[in-house]
Write a protein that holds these residues in place. Structure first.
Motif, mmCIF file in Angstrom:
data_model
loop_
_atom_site.group_PDB
_atom_site.id
_atom_site.type_symbol
_atom_site.label_atom_id
_atom_site.label_comp_id
_atom_site.label_asym_id
_atom_site.label_seq_id
_atom_site.Cartn_x
_atom_site.Cartn_y
_atom_site.Cartn_z
ATOM 1 N N GLU A 51 0.845 -1.190 0.000
ATOM 2 C CA GLU A 51 0.000 0.000 0.000
ATOM 3 C C GLU A 51 0.883 1.243 0.000
ATOM 4 O O GLU A 51 1.951 1.263 0.604
ATOM 5 C CB GLU A 51 -0.897 0.026 1.241
ATOM 6 N N ALA A 52 0.432 2.295 -0.677
ATOM 7 C CA ALA A 52 1.173 3.551 -0.696
ATOM 8 C C ALA A 52 0.199 4.711 -0.857
ATOM 9 O O ALA A 52 -0.839 4.568 -1.524
ATOM 10 C CB ALA A 52 2.194 3.556 -1.831
ATOM 11 N N ARG A 53 0.538 5.816 -0.255
ATOM 12 C CA ARG A 53 -0.234 7.042 -0.409
ATOM 13 C C ARG A 53 0.627 8.028 -1.191
ATOM 14 O O ARG A 53 1.707 8.411 -0.736
ATOM 15 C CB ARG A 53 -0.620 7.630 0.952
ATOM 16 N N ILE A 54 0.161 8.419 -2.358
ATOM 17 C CA ILE A 54 0.917 9.296 -3.255
ATOM 18 C C ILE A 54 0.040 10.477 -3.650
ATOM 19 O O ILE A 54 -1.052 10.283 -4.181
ATOM 20 C CB ILE A 54 1.376 8.547 -4.522
ATOM 21 N N TRP A 55 0.527 11.668 -3.365
ATOM 22 C CA TRP A 55 -0.198 12.893 -3.698
ATOM 23 C C TRP A 55 -1.655 12.839 -3.210
ATOM 24 O O TRP A 55 -2.585 13.222 -3.918
ATOM 25 C CB TRP A 55 -0.130 13.171 -5.193
ATOM 26 N N GLY A 56 -1.816 12.332 -1.990
ATOM 27 C CA GLY A 56 -3.125 12.323 -1.355
ATOM 28 C C GLY A 56 -4.049 11.205 -1.783
ATOM 29 O O GLY A 56 -5.206 11.157 -1.341
ATOM 30 N N ARG A 57 -3.576 10.290 -2.607
ATOM 31 C CA ARG A 57 -4.406 9.167 -3.067
ATOM 32 C C ARG A 57 -3.813 7.852 -2.567
ATOM 33 O O ARG A 57 -2.595 7.702 -2.485
ATOM 34 C CB ARG A 57 -4.491 9.139 -4.595
ATOM 35 N N GLU A 58 -4.684 6.911 -2.293
ATOM 36 C CA GLU A 58 -4.263 5.593 -1.828
ATOM 37 C C GLU A 58 -4.121 4.632 -3.019
ATOM 38 O O GLU A 58 -4.982 4.581 -3.894
ATOM 39 C CB GLU A 58 -5.273 5.023 -0.836
ATOM 40 N N THR A 82 11.247 2.283 -13.977
ATOM 41 C CA THR A 82 9.919 2.338 -13.362
ATOM 42 C C THR A 82 9.713 1.359 -12.215
ATOM 43 O O THR A 82 8.871 1.580 -11.351
ATOM 44 C CB THR A 82 8.831 2.135 -14.430
ATOM 45 N N GLY A 83 10.481 0.242 -12.188
ATOM 46 C CA GLY A 83 10.200 -0.766 -11.168
ATOM 47 C C GLY A 83 8.801 -1.324 -11.380
ATOM 48 O O GLY A 83 8.411 -1.636 -12.509
ATOM 49 N N TYR A 84 8.019 -1.440 -10.318
ATOM 50 C CA TYR A 84 6.649 -1.943 -10.471
ATOM 51 C C TYR A 84 5.648 -0.829 -10.793
ATOM 52 O O TYR A 84 4.448 -1.065 -10.833
ATOM 53 C CB TYR A 84 6.207 -2.747 -9.253
ATOM 54 N N GLY A 85 6.151 0.399 -11.020
ATOM 55 C CA GLY A 85 5.324 1.430 -11.617
ATOM 56 C C GLY A 85 4.658 2.462 -10.741
ATOM 57 O O GLY A 85 3.751 3.145 -11.218
ATOM 58 N N PRO A 86 5.067 2.683 -9.495
ATOM 59 C CA PRO A 86 4.336 3.664 -8.680
ATOM 60 C C PRO A 86 4.374 5.082 -9.237
ATOM 61 O O PRO A 86 3.359 5.793 -9.215
ATOM 62 C CB PRO A 86 5.022 3.571 -7.308
ATOM 63 N N ILE A 87 5.536 5.514 -9.744
ATOM 64 C CA ILE A 87 5.612 6.867 -10.292
ATOM 65 C C ILE A 87 4.761 6.971 -11.545
ATOM 66 O O ILE A 87 3.974 7.909 -11.709
ATOM 67 C CB ILE A 87 7.069 7.262 -10.588
ATOM 68 N N ALA A 88 4.905 6.019 -12.454
ATOM 69 C CA ALA A 88 4.153 6.062 -13.712
ATOM 70 C C ALA A 88 2.653 6.087 -13.464
ATOM 71 O O ALA A 88 1.918 6.866 -14.083
ATOM 72 C CB ALA A 88 4.525 4.862 -14.580
ATOM 73 N N CYS A 89 2.179 5.236 -12.571
ATOM 74 C CA CYS A 89 0.744 5.182 -12.281
ATOM 75 C C CYS A 89 0.254 6.496 -11.691
ATOM 76 O O CYS A 89 -0.790 7.026 -12.094
ATOM 77 C CB CYS A 89 0.446 4.030 -11.332
ATOM 78 N N LEU A 128 1.591 9.514 -11.958
ATOM 79 C CA LEU A 128 1.623 10.574 -12.965
ATOM 80 C C LEU A 128 0.395 10.517 -13.861
ATOM 81 O O LEU A 128 -0.240 11.536 -14.151
ATOM 82 C CB LEU A 128 2.889 10.457 -13.823
ATOM 83 N N ALA A 129 0.058 9.309 -14.313
ATOM 84 C CA ALA A 129 -1.085 9.164 -15.213
ATOM 85 C C ALA A 129 -2.402 9.496 -14.517
ATOM 86 O O ALA A 129 -3.303 10.073 -15.127
ATOM 87 C CB ALA A 129 -1.123 7.740 -15.775
ATOM 88 N N VAL A 130 -2.519 9.148 -13.243
ATOM 89 C CA VAL A 130 -3.739 9.464 -12.494
ATOM 90 C C VAL A 130 -3.880 10.972 -12.308
ATOM 91 O O VAL A 130 -4.960 11.541 -12.497
ATOM 92 C CB VAL A 130 -3.735 8.740 -11.130
ATOM 93 N N GLU A 131 -2.780 11.634 -11.947
ATOM 94 C CA GLU A 131 -2.846 13.071 -11.672
ATOM 95 C C GLU A 131 -2.989 13.906 -12.939
ATOM 96 O O GLU A 131 -3.536 15.012 -12.893
ATOM 97 C CB GLU A 131 -1.581 13.505 -10.911
ATOM 98 N N ALA A 132 -2.486 13.415 -14.052
ATOM 99 C CA ALA A 132 -2.544 14.155 -15.320
ATOM 100 C C ALA A 132 -3.313 13.309 -16.331
ATOM 101 O O ALA A 132 -2.714 12.619 -17.157
ATOM 102 C CB ALA A 132 -1.133 14.453 -15.814
ATOM 103 N N PRO A 133 -4.653 13.348 -16.299
ATOM 104 C CA PRO A 133 -5.464 12.430 -17.104
ATOM 105 C C PRO A 133 -5.395 12.657 -18.609
ATOM 106 O O PRO A 133 -5.917 11.836 -19.365
ATOM 107 C CB PRO A 133 -6.887 12.656 -16.567
ATOM 108 N N LYS A 134 -4.740 13.732 -19.047
ATOM 109 C CA LYS A 134 -4.586 13.962 -20.482
ATOM 110 C C LYS A 134 -3.170 13.666 -20.955
ATOM 111 O O LYS A 134 -2.845 13.905 -22.117
ATOM 112 C CB LYS A 134 -4.964 15.403 -20.827
ATOM 113 N N ALA A 135 -2.345 13.162 -20.083
ATOM 114 C CA ALA A 135 -0.949 12.898 -20.413
ATOM 115 C C ALA A 135 -0.728 11.444 -20.811
ATOM 116 O O ALA A 135 -1.490 10.557 -20.433
ATOM 117 C CB ALA A 135 -0.057 13.249 -19.228
ATOM 118 N N GLU A 136 0.334 11.225 -21.570
ATOM 119 C CA GLU A 136 0.813 9.889 -21.885
ATOM 120 C C GLU A 136 2.069 9.635 -21.051
ATOM 121 O O GLU A 136 2.915 10.526 -20.910
ATOM 122 C CB GLU A 136 1.164 9.762 -23.368
#
Length: 204
Positions: A20-27, A67-74, A76-84
């Protein structure tokens, strides 16, 4: 011989678990596995990076380098819904996990988990985010960073987190010397957060 997290094909048994991780206020709930970097938790360096830097929110094309298992990538995509988001790693098990975690986070269509050679040549990045693999050694690290910084669009920003005792301050100076002005924007738990920019002209 034990696997390194930067092994291309981990030979260890693929034993999975969730963290579990909390990133930018999201679980978030991420699936991790043996043979992948920091499989037991969100590693401290990445946590420092994501705490010290505000998330991007606009359009753009972002790179999660290592990326590892992807926490940063995930995130980023959640916070910027128009980004690739391109999530790059040499570890195929890590890429499989990143794709799985992106699907769970609802951003599987915008997170591209690929080996480095699979990023199309025409793709340029508005932002790069990385907790780089310092332990590959300085020559390989510098080679890797210069390659991907060469894909950073003019005016683009690269965010790095590096341990002070692993050369964070010297890396800041080196990046500036390579033509990517770099400043330290944060420091916590023995880690430096670095912001490098590309002041160059538009790509041809």
């Amino acid at each position: 011989m034990a696997d390194h997290y930067f092994s291309a094909e981990p030979g260890s048994a693929d034993v999975r678990r969730t963290v579990e991780a909390r990133i930018w206020g999201r679980e978030y709930t991420f699936t991790t596995a043996t043979g992948v970097f920091s499989r037991d938790r969100l590693d401290i360096g990445t946590a420092v990076l994501l705490r010290e830097v505000d998330p991007p929110t606009g359009t753009g094309t972002y790179l999660d380098l290592g990326t590892g298992y992807g926490p940063i990538a995930c995130a980023l995509a959640v916070e910027a819904p128009k980004a690739e988001v391109w999530a790059v790693d040499v570890n195929t098990r890590a890429l499989e996990l990143t794709a799985e975690n992106a699907q769970r986070a609802g951003v599987g269509d915008r997170v591209h988990a690929v080996l480095p050679d699979a990023v199309p040549e025409e793709v340029w990045f508005s932002q790069i985010w990385s907790n780089p693999a310092i332990h590959i050694g300085k020559p390989e690290l510098h080679k890797m960073l210069l390659f991907w910084l060469g894909r950073l669009a003019p005016g683009g920003v690269a965010w790095f987190v590096v341990g002070k005792n692993l050369g964070g301050d010297s890396l800041q100076r080196w990046l500036t010397d390579q033509g990517y002005p770099c400043e330290r924007t944060g420091s916590a738990k023995g880690f430096r957060v670095l912001r490098a920019t590309n002041p160059g002209s538009s790509p041809s």
